[in-house]
Design an enzyme around this catalytic site. Structure first.
Site, short mmCIF file in Angstrom:
data_model
loop_
_atom_site.label_atom_id
_atom_site.label_comp_id
_atom_site.label_asym_id
_atom_site.label_seq_id
_atom_site.Cartn_x
_atom_site.Cartn_y
_atom_site.Cartn_z
N GLY A 22 0.81 -1.23 0.00
CA GLY A 22 0.00 0.00 0.00
C GLY A 22 0.84 1.26 0.00
N HIS A 139 9.48 4.68 -1.44
CA HIS A 139 9.95 3.31 -1.72
C HIS A 139 10.57 3.22 -3.10
CE1 HIS A 139 5.95 3.26 -3.57
NE2 HIS A 139 6.24 2.13 -4.18
N GLU A 176 10.02 10.06 -13.60
CA GLU A 176 9.56 8.67 -13.48
C GLU A 176 9.87 7.87 -14.74
OE1 GLU A 176 7.24 7.29 -10.74
OE2 GLU A 176 7.88 8.96 -9.49
N HIS A 249 0.81 7.66 -13.94
CA HIS A 249 1.78 7.82 -15.03
C HIS A 249 1.01 7.97 -16.33
CE1 HIS A 249 4.71 5.29 -12.43
NE2 HIS A 249 5.13 6.53 -12.42
N CYS A 370 4.00 -1.42 -17.86
CA CYS A 370 4.84 -0.99 -16.73
C CYS A 370 6.02 -1.92 -16.55
CB CYS A 370 4.05 -1.02 -15.42
SG CYS A 370 2.64 0.04 -15.35
O1 SUG Z 1 4.93 3.39 -8.82
N1 SUG Z 1 3.26 0.54 -7.64
C1 SUG Z 1 3.96 1.23 -8.72
C2 SUG Z 1 3.35 0.89 -10.06
C3 SUG Z 1 4.17 1.41 -11.20
C4 SUG Z 1 3.49 1.28 -12.51
N2 SUG Z 1 4.34 1.75 -13.53
C5 SUG Z 1 3.93 2.39 -14.66
N3 SUG Z 1 2.72 2.84 -14.78
N4 SUG Z 1 4.80 2.58 -15.58
C6 SUG Z 1 3.94 2.74 -8.49
O2 SUG Z 1 2.92 3.25 -8.00
C7 SUG Z 1 2.94 -0.17 -5.34
C8 SUG Z 1 3.79 -0.82 -4.28
C9 SUG Z 1 3.02 -1.23 -3.07
O3 SUG Z 1 2.03 -0.59 -2.73
O4 SUG Z 1 3.43 -2.22 -2.44
C10 SUG Z 1 3.77 0.49 -6.41
O5 SUG Z 1 4.85 0.96 -6.15
#
Ligand code: SUG
Length: 442
Positions: A22, A139, A176, A249, A370
């Site tokens: 999350g 993170h 990003e 994104h 992604c």
């Molecule tokens: O950065 N999810 C990633 C998903 C990235 C998707 N990438 C693209 N759209 N290119 C983010 O939000 C969730 C991790 C967690 O909640 O445990 C996370 O980081």
């Protein structure tokens, strides 16, 4: 090996600590699934099957290794002391959010690893990478040093590649990577046009409910560093509406390949102006073919729920139209399924939809697009990159064996307190690195 210039997809291999922690505000899937049980083994095997799917289509497929997790350096920077066990235990009791960040497997979403410009587009004729600084989410910011190390290990040859420093780690430069960048062209070895999509100006007011992760200054800096021709670049602002609807994104509402741009009509603040600027940038090179999905057919909310646009748009050998590799959620969602059926029946540039199961990643907001970093490479560049990361089906089988024997099939954020898990993660990653002949990254 073909001597053509080709798009190579480098997928992030999902790591052994894939959890639903999350951690991403504005990413609805990450928030919704917070604290549910993940299955790292199934996640990584789904990712590997996606890679196999592309190889079977006759495409060149690469892989990026998972990063070392837990990120002990980060926990030390956050003030935890003692042995690794002491630090993990203390972080788990006093700062569980930091422990979750330290274990995050978010590097799997390789579209955020870097922005890439092929040698056909750059002033010095080299292939340029700018690793993303990922400053917006704590993170994700932890990925940067190890991603830089991976890119240097793979694209180390100075005769062919430039791996830049990430941009300054300040919000004004929030970057990003390729998730907010689309390269368009007639053929991969010809001059391209770069579309950079940003969510906010450096000092712009924060107006939406969620963070806009890409700063315009970051996009401009990357274009400058890569030596792209100014008349072949377009900067476009992502619509606030899209960000508020969960498109954190641009690649959640737009994907492009060759001269085709597949987009939601509400992707950009000014859709008509963006397309006009793109047509001007493409002038003399090729005719842009936009495929615009009206909100009346697929709402922004349907687009975000299904990840229709977070698909891979692929030019497959022997097929005259593009293939959209979409997540199975698109097939299972009535509005997007109906739209896709109409899309392939039309005479447009997209001729087929293949559906793929990457459900474990989807539940954290990461679709097929992604999971991959696109790198357009000449034959000489493919020969110069680290061979161990270019996949054959045999190597996928070997990675699958490692995953089956070293990854857990059930993991909750509470399990991160188990000190034995840190060692399991390290051993699993080392076994992966052995298969990829990348032991230097231990
Ligand atoms: O950065 N999810 C990633 C998903 C990235 C998707 N990438 C693209 N759209 N290119 C983010 O939000 C969730 C991790 C967690 O909640 O445990 C996370 O980081």
């Amino acid at each position: 090996m073909s001597d053509a210039t080709l798009e190579v997809n480098f997928d992030g291999l999902i790591g052994p600590s894939h959890t639903y922690a999350g951690l991403s505000e504005g990413n609805f899937a990450s928030q919704r699934n917070r604290d549910s049980l993940s299955n790292p083994r199934a996640a990584a095997l789904q990712g590997l099957e996606k890679m196999r799917h592309l190889i079977r289509k006759g495409l060149v497929q690469g892989v990026l290794p998972p990063l070392p997790r837990p990120a002990m350096d980060f926990l030390a920077q956050a003030g935890f002391q003692g042995t690794d066990e002491d630090m993990l235990d203390s972080a788990g009791r006093h700062a569980p959010g930091l422990l979750r960040a330290a274990y995050s497997a978010s590097a799997m979403w390789a579209a955020n690893a870097a922005t890439v410009s092929p040698s056909a587009d750059t002033r010095d004729g080299l292939l340029h990478f700018t690793p993303a600084n990922l400053t917006t989410m704590l993170h994700r910011s932890l990925e940067v040093p190890d991603t830089v190390a991976s890119l240097i290990a793979i694209f180390g040859s100075p005769d062919h590649f430039v791996v830049h420093q990430p941009l300054p780690g300040h919000a004004a430069f929030a970057d990003e990577g390729a998730a907010n960048h689309v390269r368009l062209c007639r053929a991969q070895d010809e001059d391209g046009v770069a579309l950079f999509v940003y969510g906010r100006d450096a000092r712009g007011p924060v107006t939406g409910p969620f963070p806009a992760r890409q700063a315009r200054l970051a996009s401009e800096s990357v274009a400058r560093a890569h030596g792209l021709a100014s008349e072949r670049i377009v900067f476009a602002r992502q619509s606030e509406q899209a960000i508020a609807a969960g498109a954190f994104h641009n690649d959640v509402v737009c994907v492009g390949a060759l001269n085709t741009l597949f987009l939601h009509e509400q992707a950009f603040e000014d859709c008509a102006g963006t397309l006009q600027a793109l047509r001007r940038a493409c002038d003399g090179l090729f005719d842009l073919r936009p495929v615009i999905v009206p909100a009346a057919e697929v709402s922004l909310s349907d687009a975000v729920a299904s990840y229709l646009f977070n698909s891979q748009l692929l030019q497959c050998p022997g097929e005259d139209r593009l293939v959209l590799l979409a997540p199975i959620e698109v097939r299972d969602h009535p509005a997007t399924r109906a739209y896709c059926d109409r899309l392939v029946q039309s005479n447009g540039p997209i001729g087929r939809i293949d559906y793929i199961d990457v459900r474990e990643s989807m539940r954290n907001g990461g679709g097929p697009a992604c999971l991959r970093l696109r790198v357009v490479m000449t034959a000489a560049e493919r020969a110069a990159c680290h061979a161990g990361v270019l996949l054959t089906e045999d190597r996928i089988d070997a990675l699958g064996d490692v995953v089956r024997t070293t990854y857990r099939d059930s993991l909750s954020p509470a399990d991160l307190m188990d000190p034995a898990f840190a060692r399991d993660c390290q051993l699993a990653r080392e076994a992966v690195l052995d298969v990829l002949d990348l032991a230097e990254l231990y």
